[in-house]
Scaffold this motif. Sequence first.
Motif, PDB file in Angstrom:
ATOM      1  N   ARG A   1      35.766 -25.810 -11.221  1.00 35.69           N
ATOM      2  CA  ARG A   1      35.668 -25.553 -12.653  1.00 35.69           C
ATOM      3  C   ARG A   1      34.238 -25.757 -13.149  1.00 35.69           C
ATOM      4  O   ARG A   1      33.734 -24.953 -13.938  1.00 35.69           O
ATOM      5  CB  ARG A   1      36.615 -26.491 -13.398  1.00 35.69           C
ATOM      6  N   THR A   2      33.587 -26.814 -12.694  1.00 37.97           N
ATOM      7  CA  THR A   2      32.238 -27.115 -13.167  1.00 37.97           C
ATOM      8  C   THR A   2      31.250 -26.041 -12.726  1.00 37.97           C
ATOM      9  O   THR A   2      30.413 -25.587 -13.522  1.00 37.97           O
ATOM     10  CB  THR A   2      31.792 -28.486 -12.653  1.00 37.97           C
ATOM     11  N   VAL A   3      31.335 -25.627 -11.469  1.00 42.22           N
ATOM     12  CA  VAL A   3      30.399 -24.626 -10.952  1.00 42.22           C
ATOM     13  C   VAL A   3      30.606 -23.277 -11.644  1.00 42.22           C
ATOM     14  O   VAL A   3      29.655 -22.665 -12.162  1.00 42.22           O
ATOM     15  CB  VAL A   3      30.550 -24.488  -9.427  1.00 42.22           C
TER      16      VAL A   3
ATOM     17  N   LEU B   1      29.053 -19.280 -15.725  1.00 49.51           N
ATOM     18  CA  LEU B   1      29.437 -18.288 -16.721  1.00 49.51           C
ATOM     19  C   LEU B   1      28.949 -18.672 -18.115  1.00 49.51           C
ATOM     20  O   LEU B   1      28.489 -17.813 -18.882  1.00 49.51           O
ATOM     21  CB  LEU B   1      30.959 -18.120 -16.735  1.00 49.51           C
ATOM     22  N   GLY B   2      29.047 -19.960 -18.446  1.00 53.61           N
ATOM     23  CA  GLY B   2      28.617 -20.409 -19.771  1.00 53.61           C
ATOM     24  C   GLY B   2      27.131 -20.202 -20.000  1.00 53.61           C
ATOM     25  O   GLY B   2      26.707 -19.710 -21.052  1.00 53.61           O
TER      26      GLY B   2
ATOM     27  N   ILE C   1      26.335 -28.398 -20.318  1.00 52.00           N
ATOM     28  CA  ILE C   1      27.566 -27.634 -20.148  1.00 52.00           C
ATOM     29  C   ILE C   1      28.313 -28.102 -18.909  1.00 52.00           C
ATOM     30  O   ILE C   1      29.545 -28.232 -18.911  1.00 52.00           O
ATOM     31  CB  ILE C   1      27.252 -26.127 -20.071  1.00 52.00           C
ATOM     32  N   GLY C   2      27.581 -28.370 -17.817  1.00 47.96           N
ATOM     33  CA  GLY C   2      28.217 -28.866 -16.603  1.00 47.96           C
ATOM     34  C   GLY C   2      28.877 -30.214 -16.812  1.00 47.96           C
ATOM     35  O   GLY C   2      30.000 -30.450 -16.333  1.00 47.96           O
TER      36      GLY C   2
ATOM     37  N   HIS D   1      32.159 -29.720 -18.692  1.00 42.20           N
ATOM     38  CA  HIS D   1      33.247 -29.248 -17.833  1.00 42.20           C
ATOM     39  C   HIS D   1      33.737 -30.360 -16.906  1.00 42.20           C
ATOM     40  O   HIS D   1      34.944 -30.504 -16.680  1.00 42.20           O
ATOM     41  CB  HIS D   1      32.775 -28.056 -16.995  1.00 42.20           C
ATOM     42  N   TRP D   2      32.821 -31.131 -16.358  1.00 42.63           N
ATOM     43  CA  TRP D   2      33.193 -32.176 -15.399  1.00 42.63           C
ATOM     44  C   TRP D   2      34.023 -33.276 -16.062  1.00 42.63           C
ATOM     45  O   TRP D   2      34.941 -33.828 -15.444  1.00 42.63           O
ATOM     46  CB  TRP D   2      31.934 -32.758 -14.779  1.00 42.63           C
ATOM     47  N   ASN D   3      33.728 -33.591 -17.313  1.00 43.51           N
ATOM     48  CA  ASN D   3      34.408 -34.693 -17.994  1.00 43.51           C
ATOM     49  C   ASN D   3      35.627 -34.256 -18.803  1.00 43.51           C
ATOM     50  O   ASN D   3      36.369 -35.111 -19.300  1.00 43.51           O
ATOM     51  CB  ASN D   3      33.425 -35.413 -18.930  1.00 43.51           C
ATOM     52  N   ALA D   4      35.843 -32.950 -18.964  1.00 41.06           N
ATOM     53  CA  ALA D   4      36.936 -32.460 -19.809  1.00 41.06           C
ATOM     54  C   ALA D   4      38.294 -32.736 -19.166  1.00 41.06           C
ATOM     55  O   ALA D   4      38.456 -32.605 -17.951  1.00 41.06           O
ATOM     56  CB  ALA D   4      36.766 -30.969 -20.063  1.00 41.06           C
ATOM     57  N   TRP D   5      39.256 -33.103 -19.994  1.00 38.46           N
ATOM     58  CA  TRP D   5      40.618 -33.320 -19.497  1.00 38.46           C
ATOM     59  C   TRP D   5      41.685 -32.857 -20.490  1.00 38.46           C
ATOM     60  O   TRP D   5      42.839 -32.630 -20.107  1.00 38.46           O
ATOM     61  CB  TRP D   5      40.851 -34.799 -19.183  1.00 38.46           C
TER      62      TRP D   5
END
Length: 294
Positions: free
Chosen positions: A81-83, A88-89, A203-204, A207-211
């Motif tokens: 997801r992060t990559v 894309l973002g 942005i990375g 994504h990495w911390n989103a839950w």
Amino acid sequence: MGRRKSFEDWSLDTVILIALLLIVLVTLYPFYYILIITFNAGTDTTNGGMYLWPRDFTLENYIYFIEDPKWIQALGMSLLRTVVGTGLGVLFTAMVAYGLAKRDLLFRKGYFFVIIVAMNFSGGLIAYYVVLKSLGLINSFGVYVIPGMLNLFFLLIAISFFSELPEELAESARIDGASEFRIFSRIVMPVSMPLIATMCLFIGSGHWNAWLDSAYFVQDERLRTLTYRMMQVINQSMVASAGEAAASTMSRSKVTPFSVQATAMVVSIIPILGVYPFLQKHFVSGMMLGSVKG
């Protein structure tokens, strides 16, 4: 030669040094404490009284983490997801910003009006869910990356950055027959590394911390992220209801839910620590983007 320091100067430097050391200690010790918990038996950690080093050294927490397919699958999903989401973002946000930076763009003020409204007003969670469902993104990997392809905050910063680039660079390329996409990819992007690095880092990290999106919009266990699994462990009621099978395994070892959670925290920090040194030089420059010029 510089003047010799007086007693007052030495005293002030000493006070500042002690204050900075205290700040560093208060800042870093929580991370160190989590680290020593991961190398200590979870059943022993519950007894308390451990502050500087592991009291009952063990690697069982990491072994349990590696052998549990749910944690490894969640780690892989977070990495994917992060990559993908960051790539894309950054690409989509930069492309839109490059177009909006053109002062002769038709309806440019209208686009800015839509952006400002979208930044300050939200339709709410229910409306957001309805939109995602109508797009077929619920319970799919796309729900992680597609909604975040356009970052409005960095969009405004990128517009300001691209507006300051010399127009002669693009004009000379157009004379040579280059298309707008070629100008963007071969000329604009290479000279925008401070902007790109800053966008990648923020942005990375997002994504990495989103839950929350994994909790609200995903039911497939294969799509769960690492941070969502960590939140499951934090919520003891969820652990009791959803982790009864793992509880029997833990009861026969030195592993506890809290020690596994600490291990997951350490593992989740490693990628950020590994990427940041490579982006630091550009990140420092990128932090000045969007500042008011004198």
